[in-house]
Design a protein around this motif. Structure first.
Motif, PDB file in Angstrom:
ATOM      1  N   TYR A 221      72.132  13.712  32.551  1.00  0.00           N
ATOM      2  CA  TYR A 221      71.025  13.600  31.587  1.00  0.00           C
ATOM      3  C   TYR A 221      71.389  12.605  30.494  1.00  0.00           C
TER       4      TYR A 221
ATOM      5  N   THR B  16      70.603   8.878  30.824  1.00  0.00           N
ATOM      6  CA  THR B  16      69.233   8.362  30.769  1.00  0.00           C
ATOM      7  C   THR B  16      68.777   8.083  29.341  1.00  0.00           C
TER       8      THR B  16
ATOM      9  N   TYR C 245      57.180   6.246  40.261  1.00  0.00           N
ATOM     10  CA  TYR C 245      58.445   6.957  40.102  1.00  0.00           C
ATOM     11  C   TYR C 245      58.652   7.967  41.224  1.00  0.00           C
TER      12      TYR C 245
ATOM     13  N   HIS D 284      61.452  10.093  41.255  1.00  0.00           N
ATOM     14  CA  HIS D 284      62.035  11.282  40.625  1.00  0.00           C
ATOM     15  C   HIS D 284      61.001  11.935  39.711  1.00  0.00           C
TER      16      HIS D 284
ATOM     17  N   HIS E 210      61.796  11.699  36.010  1.00  0.00           N
ATOM     18  CA  HIS E 210      61.574  10.337  35.510  1.00  0.00           C
ATOM     19  C   HIS E 210      60.083  10.116  35.267  1.00  0.00           C
ATOM     20  N   ARG E 211      59.237  10.631  36.174  1.00  0.00           N
ATOM     21  CA  ARG E 211      57.784  10.500  36.020  1.00  0.00           C
ATOM     22  C   ARG E 211      57.325  11.133  34.706  1.00  0.00           C
TER      23      ARG E 211
ATOM     24  N   ALA F 146      58.773   9.063  31.640  1.00  0.00           N
ATOM     25  CA  ALA F 146      58.112   7.762  31.500  1.00  0.00           C
ATOM     26  C   ALA F 146      56.673   7.934  31.033  1.00  0.00           C
TER      27      ALA F 146
ATOM     28  N   TRP G 274      66.127  12.738  31.725  1.00  0.00           N
ATOM     29  CA  TRP G 274      65.930  13.442  32.997  1.00  0.00           C
ATOM     30  C   TRP G 274      67.190  13.369  33.854  1.00  0.00           C
TER      31      TRP G 274
ATOM     32  N   TYR H  45      63.810  17.631  33.408  1.00  0.00           N
ATOM     33  CA  TYR H  45      63.822  16.745  32.245  1.00  0.00           C
ATOM     34  C   TYR H  45      64.248  17.563  31.025  1.00  0.00           C
TER      35      TYR H  45
END
Length: 455
Positions: free
Chosen positions: A260, A263, A329, A331, A334-335, A338, A353, A363
């Motif tokens: 995590y 990121t 995305y 993942h 990540h979606r 973002a 995430w 996340y």
């Protein structure tokens, strides 16, 4: 004006506005009024049961118990049901980053990194690119359901839903001619909410909400969510809503913490490194999210009086994904991250995430950072209409960042045709929600699903 084949065509404001107006031929604005369930409409309880197959089974009764409490609670937990209903209708093709679950209680107050208190969207579990009107319809429907639940007259209910849709259209048209950076920096500051209050009583309620939000920090959570056991600080045990994570889950959270961390931006990693891991617990959150794996992690900075609470929440496939083209995305975490960064005017500095055990996506974000949500259930018609207007404005601001605001404004136009049509839809869909809520209640009574009331 540039020619349609010219690469500069997509930058030409006139061409973009014309594209929006052309979408009226595919879906006339008045067509948004229609709502008739198709003969092959999926059973709403079946949709919920399919969602629950990979959730924690011991928590599903909590989810159903919360959803049976009222039609509005049902709507909150039934984003998948409404997504399927919206997908069965023609859409404009004017794509934005959707919130995916833009009901009234998914707006609220939170702190920017500069510690300003902002009003904005605050839930992004279902975020995905899709037609802008899907978010507007979910917002308007939630207003109609809430108004009826509060005992408002049908005329007042219609007025509140109309306020949301009209505010969205007017805000989008206001933002359309603005410069790109102006739109990107647009925000709704909490202090700007006070002039919207139309009575002294309403103003006092707004001021109280702002004050409560400012107090909702990790330090407040420390007093509420922890206790000292054998000389060590621990998160309290309050089953089934809050329970110790256990050795395996705690070990896994410690292990994935570094993933995590990677990121985050470099300066935020440095800040995070100044905290140490203290404890973790499993926490039940929301309505639609109940049964998904969610944890809170307590970190300590200088000492235990310098806490940081992070929430670690499982990210799943958005309820919109089966109805729309693939997103950017792979993942799910990540979606979510973002989408939140794109839609919110300012983001959580600890938003990130990673993947956890069994390849599950998660996340991370702060558990409390001056977050506050309106008490919709206690609103009279005037207050609800004002709040609906505020939410419609905030939704337009988010969509203007992520989609073609000029094309959307061109589609919406200067008349209230779209507003009235979506309001008609909202009232009809409120009827559908009441029916679906009753269907779930019947399934509980028949023993098809088990509900745990009062959790």
């Amino acid at each position: 004006m540039t020619a349609p084949g010219d690469p500069a065509h997509r930058f030409d404001p006139a061409a973009r506005a014309a594209r929006g107006k052309a979408a009226r031929k595919r879906v006339p604005r008045s067509a948004h009024a229609a709502w008739l369930p198709s003969v092959d409409r999926p059973d709403p309880v079946g949709v919920l049961e399919r969602q629950g197959r990979d959730r924690l089974p011991e928590l599903l009764p909590v989810r159903y118990g919360r959803m049976t409490a009222s039609p509005f609670a049902f709507l909150r937990g039934a984003a998948a049901v409404m997504a399927a209903d919206l997908a069965a209708q023609p859409h404009t093709g004017l794509t934005v980053q959707l919130c995916g679950d833009a009901h009234l209680l998914n707006f609220g107050l939170y702190a920017s990194p500069e510690r300003a208190l902002l009003f904005d969207l605050n839930d992004f579990d279902e975020t995905f690119p899709g037609p802008f009107e899907w978010d507007v319809k979910r917002l308007a429907a939630s207003v109609a359901v809430a108004a009826r639940e509060n005992g408002h007259s049908e005329a007042r209910t219609r007025r509140a839903a109309l306020e949301a849709t009209a505010a969205y259209r007017l805000a989008m048209r206001r933002l359309a001619p603005r410069g790109e950076l102006d739109v990107w920096y647009e925000r709704i500051d909490a202090d700007s909410l006070l002039p919207l209050a139309r009575s002294a009583r309403h103003r006092r309620r707004v001021e109280s909400s702002i004050t409560r939000a400012r107090r909702r920090t990790s330090l407040q959570a420390l007093a509420k969510l922890t206790e000292v056991v054998d000389g060590r600080l621990r998160i309290i045990d309050d089953p089934p809503l809050l329970e110790p994570a256990g050795v395996p889950d705690t070990a896994a959270l410690r292990k994935i913490f570094s993933d995590y961390r990677s990121t985050l931006a470099e300066e935020r990693r440095l800040l995070l490194d100044r905290y140490r891991f203290v404890d973790a617990a499993r926490k039940v959150v929301g309505v639609g999210s109940v049964g998904m794996r969610c944890f809170i992690v307590l970190l300590a900075g200088r000492d235990t009086e310098d806490p940081l609470f992070l929430q670690v929440k499982e990210a799943r496939t958005s309820v919109l994904e089966e109805h729309l083209p693939s997103g950017p995305y792979v993942h799910p975490g990540h979606r979510v991250v973002a989408g939140q960064r794109l839609l919110q005017a300012a983001g959580d500095i600890f938003l990130g995430w990673m993947s956890g055990p069994q390849g599950r996506a998660y996340y991370w974000r702060q558990l409390r950072d001056m977050k506050g949500t309106a008490d919709v259930a206690g609103m009279n018609p005037t207050d609800l209409a004002a709040y609906a207007r505020l939410c419609g404005t905030a939704l337009a601001r988010a969509h203007a960042r992520s989609g073609d605001r000029i094309a959307i404004a061109g589609y919406l136009g200067g008349a209230d045709t779209f507003d009235q049509a979506v309001t008609d839809f909202a009232l009809a869909y409120a009827n559908q929600t009441a029916h679906d809520h009753a269907t779930l209640g019947a399934a509980v009574a028949a023993g098809v699903v088990r509900a745990a009331p009062g959790e």
